[in-house]
Design a protein around this motif. Structure first.
Motif, PDB file in Angstrom:
ATOM      1  N   ASN A 118     -21.429   2.634 -20.122  1.00 31.20           N
ATOM      2  CA  ASN A 118     -21.640   2.275 -18.721  1.00 31.20           C
ATOM      3  C   ASN A 118     -22.415   0.971 -18.591  1.00 31.20           C
ATOM      4  O   ASN A 118     -22.119   0.143 -17.712  1.00 31.20           O
ATOM      5  CB  ASN A 118     -22.378   3.402 -17.999  1.00 31.20           C
ATOM      6  N   LEU A 145     -14.732   2.210 -14.249  1.00 33.82           N
ATOM      7  CA  LEU A 145     -16.031   2.862 -14.482  1.00 33.82           C
ATOM      8  C   LEU A 145     -16.002   4.305 -13.986  1.00 33.82           C
ATOM      9  O   LEU A 145     -16.490   5.222 -14.678  1.00 33.82           O
ATOM     10  CB  LEU A 145     -17.132   2.080 -13.774  1.00 33.82           C
ATOM     11  N   ASN A 149     -16.183   7.953 -16.149  1.00 41.07           N
ATOM     12  CA  ASN A 149     -17.227   8.955 -15.892  1.00 41.07           C
ATOM     13  C   ASN A 149     -16.725  10.186 -15.152  1.00 41.07           C
ATOM     14  O   ASN A 149     -17.538  10.980 -14.672  1.00 41.07           O
ATOM     15  CB  ASN A 149     -18.366   8.305 -15.094  1.00 41.07           C
ATOM     16  N   THR A 158     -25.326   5.913 -11.742  1.00 45.37           N
ATOM     17  CA  THR A 158     -24.511   4.868 -12.383  1.00 45.37           C
ATOM     18  C   THR A 158     -23.885   3.960 -11.330  1.00 45.37           C
ATOM     19  O   THR A 158     -23.889   2.731 -11.481  1.00 45.37           O
ATOM     20  CB  THR A 158     -23.424   5.520 -13.258  1.00 45.37           C
TER      21      THR A 158
END
Length: 451
Positions: A118, A145, A149, A158
């Motif tokens: 990340n 991203l 996740n 995040t």
């Protein structure tokens, strides 16, 4: 007559938060209606009540005297030209070009969702933000991203750190990185001047990345269940890139057009000044090439549409016109405000950029700084002492991350994350994150790099 400007910024900040107006405000037609009404009110003041001369900046500098008949049509025309033709058109064409061309690039895959993966996403976005804009970098990287996740339960932090870095703090190295800096460029700041901000850029984003690694490793990643981590490992898919060969050169073309086709400056190595709007015509041509040569399937996979850029276009019509009286007042009264040092400009520009849109906030204090006597021994950039300009630029870019409304990409990323199933914090919940994690970093950057 600053009231329409204040109402415009207040509408952006408050109407999305009120249940009765939340859904109404989601329509770009509603936004444009508010922006147009307040802009017309401002222009009506110039047309009927304004009695002093005004300076026009388009197509060249000139002074317009008030009409003896009481109907100042020439004054209104000068204000429209200043706001729309001199600034709004270049501003919105640049954002539109970066937004549309980057929408033709897709990165997809599912890497192992550990803290380092990340952080690498964010570091890459923080670099790209200065070169393809915070909007372009955010739209390019937020989906991969989130896909990476999708097996994790704790993802909110995040996305929040992604907003800090990619949507804001990464965009200060070039004028195309963040809207405030581009408005500074339109006011005479050299295109490459912002490269000297690399030290605060590196310090701010470096600390945020380390902080994210510590927070995710020590508090969030270890709270994921063994089953989720195992499923994440079993679902790894390497990253695939689509649309890069066509659109990356076009993005670089936009950068080159902005850097070298400024009509106020001769093309490097020649005496030729580019024609007015040649820069914008080239950018629109690059957009057309992207739409014609690029893959429609890639844009469909990205869920690409023009809603976000139309939102910016609708709102900034009002902002650019309504801020004209504020700019005139600051030009006249700026020295009396008591704001003098670079650190004071950093905090006041940044503080207002947190709760208002950072682009007009930058303009207001840029114009204020121009009215002050120069700092002894300081270089002068576009009429502003360089140390003050550093404070204004860093405050506007970095502190736009303090709230959802500080910078346009913040809300866009929030919406995409929520559509993907991430329950993002409320307006004040987000501020809890930014006050706990971001604000101390910005205080340190201000102390070491500005003060």
């Amino acid at each position: 007559m600053v009231a329409p400007f204040a109402l415009m910024l207040g509408a952006i900040a408050i109407l999305p938060l009120i249940p009765a107006t939340e859904h109404w405000w989601e329509s770009n037609a509603s936004r444009f209606a508010v922006a147009s009404a307040l802009a017309i009110l401002t222009l009506a003041y110039y047309g009927v009540m304004h009695e002093a001369p005004v300076e026009g900046h388009w197509p060249a500098h000139h002074v317009v005297e008030a009409s003896e008949s009481g109907l100042n049509l020439d004054t209104v025309g000068a204000m429209v030209a200043n706001a729309l033709f001199a600034e709004y058109v270049p501003f919105i064409v640049l954002l539109f070009s970066l937004y549309t061309i980057s929408g033709g690039i897709r990165i997809e895959g599912d890497l192992q969702a550990n803290p380092m993966t990340n952080a690498i996403f964010m570091a890459a976005g923080g670099i790209l933000a200065s070169f393809i804009g915070t909007t372009g970098a955010a739209m390019l990287l937020i989906r991969p991203l989130l896909e990476t996740n999708q097996e994790r339960k704790h993802v909110v932090h995040t996305v929040v750190f992604f907003i800090f870095i990619v949507c804001n703090c990464g965009g200060c190295l070039l004028p195309i990185g963040d809207p405030p800096l581009f408005l500074g460029y339109l006011r005479g700041v050299d295109f490459f001047w912002t490269l000297q901000l690399w030290q605060p850029w590196l310090m701010c984003n470096g600390i945020l990345l380390v902080l994210y690694l510590l927070v995710d490793e020590l508090f969030y990643y270890r709270r994921e269940t063994e089953a989720d981590i195992t499923r994440d490992i079993h679902h790894i898919r390497h990253l695939k890139y689509s649309g890069v060969l066509v659109n990356l050169p076009l993005l670089l073309g936009v950068v080159a057009a902005v850097a070298f086709l400024d009509p106020s400056k001769a093309l490097p190595g020649t005496d030729w000044h580019p024609w007015m709007y040649l820069r914008e015509i080239v950018q629109i041509g690059l957009v057309g090439a992207s739409l014609w040569l690029g893959s429609k399937a890639v844009r469909e996979a990205n869920g690409f549409n023009y809603h976000a850029i139309l939102e910016v276009a609708a709102l900034f019509v009002g902002i650019f016109i309504c801020m004209q009286p504020a700019l005139q007042i600051l030009n006249e009264q700026g020295p009396k405000l008591g704001i003098d040092g670079p650190l004071a400009f950093y905090w006041i520009t940044g503080g207002l950029s947190s709760v208002l849109d950072n682009a007009p906030t930058y303009v207001v204090f840029f114009e204020t700084a121009k009215t002050l006597s120069q700092v002894p021994g300081d270089a002068v950039v576009a009429g502003v002492s360089e140390s003050r300009l550093v404070g204004i630029a860093l405050g506007a870019v970095f502190m736009g991350a303090m709230t959802y409304i500080g910078n346009g990409p913040n809300f866009m990323v929030k919406a995409i994350a929520e559509k993907s199933g991430v329950k993002m914090p409320s307006f004040f919940g987000y501020m809890l994150y930014s006050c706990c994690f971001l604000l101390p970093v910005l205080a340190l950057v201000g102390w070491r790099m500005v003060g």
